[in-house]
Design an enzyme around this catalytic site. Structure first.
Site, PDB file in Angstrom:
ATOM      1  N   GLY A 220       4.166  -7.333  -0.211  1.00 56.11           N
ATOM      2  CA  GLY A 220       2.759  -7.419   0.217  1.00 56.11           C
ATOM      3  C   GLY A 220       1.876  -7.664  -0.989  1.00 56.11           C
TER       4      GLY A 220
ATOM      5  CE1 TYR B 187      -6.566   3.158   9.433  1.00 52.48           C
ATOM      6  CE2 TYR B 187      -5.582   5.278   8.904  1.00 52.48           C
ATOM      7  CZ  TYR B 187      -5.634   3.922   8.743  1.00 52.48           C
ATOM      8  OH  TYR B 187      -4.730   3.305   7.919  1.00 52.48           O
TER       9      TYR B 187
ATOM     10  CB  SER C 192      -0.381 -12.582  -1.326  1.00 48.63           C
ATOM     11  OG  SER C 192      -0.298 -12.033  -0.024  1.00 48.63           O
ATOM     12  CB  THR C 193      -4.464 -10.126   0.132  1.00 50.71           C
ATOM     13  OG1 THR C 193      -3.628  -9.501   1.106  1.00 50.71           O
ATOM     14  CG2 THR C 193      -4.445 -11.629   0.321  1.00 50.71           C
TER      15      THR C 193
ATOM     16  CB  VAL D 146     -14.141  -5.043   2.411  1.00 48.45           C
ATOM     17  CG1 VAL D 146     -14.165  -6.319   3.241  1.00 48.45           C
ATOM     18  CG2 VAL D 146     -15.395  -4.213   2.641  1.00 48.45           C
TER      19      VAL D 146
ATOM     20  CG  PHE E 143       4.587 -14.030   6.396  1.00 45.66           C
ATOM     21  CD1 PHE E 143       5.037 -15.328   6.182  1.00 45.66           C
ATOM     22  CD2 PHE E 143       4.848 -13.447   7.629  1.00 45.66           C
ATOM     23  CE1 PHE E 143       5.720 -16.027   7.167  1.00 45.66           C
ATOM     24  CE2 PHE E 143       5.539 -14.135   8.621  1.00 45.66           C
ATOM     25  CZ  PHE E 143       5.978 -15.428   8.392  1.00 45.66           C
TER      26      PHE E 143
ATOM     27  CE  LYS F  19      -1.339   3.286   6.788  1.00 41.94           C
ATOM     28  NZ  LYS F  19      -0.591   2.319   5.957  1.00 41.94           N
TER      29      LYS F  19
END
Ligand code: NAI
Ligand code: NA
Length: 396
Positions: free
Chosen positions: A47, A234, A49-50, A273, A73, A243
């Site tokens: 994970g 959440y 890339s961002t 964000v 991805f 979680k």
């Protein structure tokens, strides 16, 4: 080509290569400005890339000079379409890392699949031998289970009863009431299948079976808790069950890593964000109020500040890693400060379409959101033709 943001709902359909590259450079500069961390040397980021995963890769590379393999991805550019932001981020990271003499390779595909795990394993074997840190930072709405081939979809629903609260459309600033119907058992099971700990454990099992985890290796996955305000949707909702499962998985992985003196942690991070969080109802309103309070207190952080602090002040201090009673690392400590939460709760009561522009940081939310896609980044001239980026250098 001049590239502009094109919105559809909570997503932006376009991304700006130069803005994404500038974001990566800014994160690199931030990590360098904080000085060296006696940290990991060979790192796998799943994970990468961002969001938090990209920040984890940058902190490892530029804080500790680590070799990194990033799995993600993302969409490459195609006829008439820009790439996805994570693709541009990764192209920029690879280019910068190679220019700085750092090993970096990337694998683009479904991390839940056996094929991508095998590809990653082959790359580690060929190039690094072993890794000493594995960051697990996936955020995905779906997971095709590698054994059953069932496609699980995660949901963001309360459990036990309908949840009604305020929410904001951060594009228009319109505050309204939203009601979310409760999840059924299937929703819960599906969300746990996508965002729970099973795939993290599968990755670690696969790496360990091939002896690719170094003595004393660490693995970290990211979690969130948040305030009472968002609890029903959440932490006590479907995603919260996932979680819980992720956090329980950390203990199971730690047990399995005892023989190599390895350890699995969950780090509880701050609400920020990202593409993942902007899709969750109620959270954007909470974040816009939180940003306002934390910026006023001088304690606001983005993903890179959070992860730099995770490495420098938690994971790699040379002393035992500080954890809470549940064994979790807490870098949401400033978000969860009593005075911060008391102020956010006050503002929450007062939040309406009319008051939000003044009492909340809606502008900061919007600008952070656009920045995820490479727009409204300070140093970029958007009147100029965007650079064409057609390849990721270290793509395996
Ligand atoms: P993000 O959307 O920015 O990053 C998700 C990453 O996962 C990207 O690199 C994407 O390419 C990759 N990915 C998604 N599906 C994939 C697949 N099938 N195969 C390979 N790669 C895939 O998300 P963000 O916010 O950085 O989330 C990462 C973790 O941090 C999640 O566990 C999230 O719950 C957690 N977290 C997020 C918080 C927030 O406020 N954004 C707060 C605390 C924790
Ligand atoms: Na991430």
């Amino acid at each position: 080509m001049i590239i502009e943001p094109r919105m559809r709902g909570f997503i932006c359909l376009t991304a700006h290569p130069d803005g994404c590259a500038q974001n990566v450079k800014n994160q690199i500069e931030y990590v360098k400005s904080k000085g060296a961390i006696n940290g990991p040397k060979k790192v796998l980021v799943i994970g990468a890339s961002t969001g938090f995963g990209l920040a984890s890769r940058i902190t490892a590379a530029y804080g500790s000079g680590a070799s990194t393999i990033g799995v993600f991805f993302e969409k490459a550019p195609s006829e008439g379409k820009t790439a996805s932001p994570g693709w541009y981020n990764s192209a920029a990271f690879e280019k910068e890392a190679h220019a700085a003499g750092l090993y970096a390779k990337s694998i683009n595909g479904d991390a839940f699949s056996k094929e991508i795990k095998e590809k990653t394993i082959a790359t580690i074997k060929a190039d690094l031998g072993q890794v000493d840190l594995v960051i697990y930072s996936l955020a995905s709405p779906v997971r095709k289970h590698p054994d059953t081939e069932v496609l699980h979809r995660s949901t963001l629903k309360p459990i036990g009863g309908t949840y009604t609260n305020k929410t904001v459309d951060f594009h228009t600033g319109n505050v309204s009431e939203i009601s979310i119907e409760p999840a059924n058992e299937e929703d819960i099971a599906n969300t746990v299948a996508v965002m729970g700990g099973e795939d993290w454990a599968m990755w670690i099992d696969a790496l360990k079976a091939e002896n690719l985890l170094a003595e004393g290796a660490t693995t970290v996955a990211y979690s969130y808790i948040g305030p009472a305000l968002t609890e029903a949707v959440y932490r006590k909702g479907t995603i919260g069950r996932a979680k819980d499962d992720l956090e329980a998985t950390a203990f199971k992985i730690s047990d399995k890593l005892k023989d190599i003196d390895g350890k699995a942690y969950v780090s509880v991070n701050k609400a920020l964000v990202t593409q993942a969080s902007s899709a969750i109802p109620v959270i954007p309103l909470y974040i816009s109020l939180l940003y306002k309070v934390m910026k006023a207190e001088g304690i606001h952080e983005g993903t890179i500040e959070q992860i730099q602090r995770l490495y420098a002040d938690r994971l790699y201090t040379g002393s035992p890693v500080p954890v809470d009673q549940e064994g979790r690392i807490r870098i949401d400590d400033w978000e969860m400060r009593e005075d911060v939460q008391a102020k956010v709760a006050e503002l929450w009561k007062a939040a309406t379409t009319e008051t939000l522009p003044a009492i909340g940081d809606l502008a900061g939310y919007r600008s952070d959101f656009l920045s995820l896609f490479g727009f409204e980044v300070d140093q970029v001239d958007y009147q100029k033709e965007a650079n064409e980026v057609v390849a990721i250098e270290g793509l395996v």
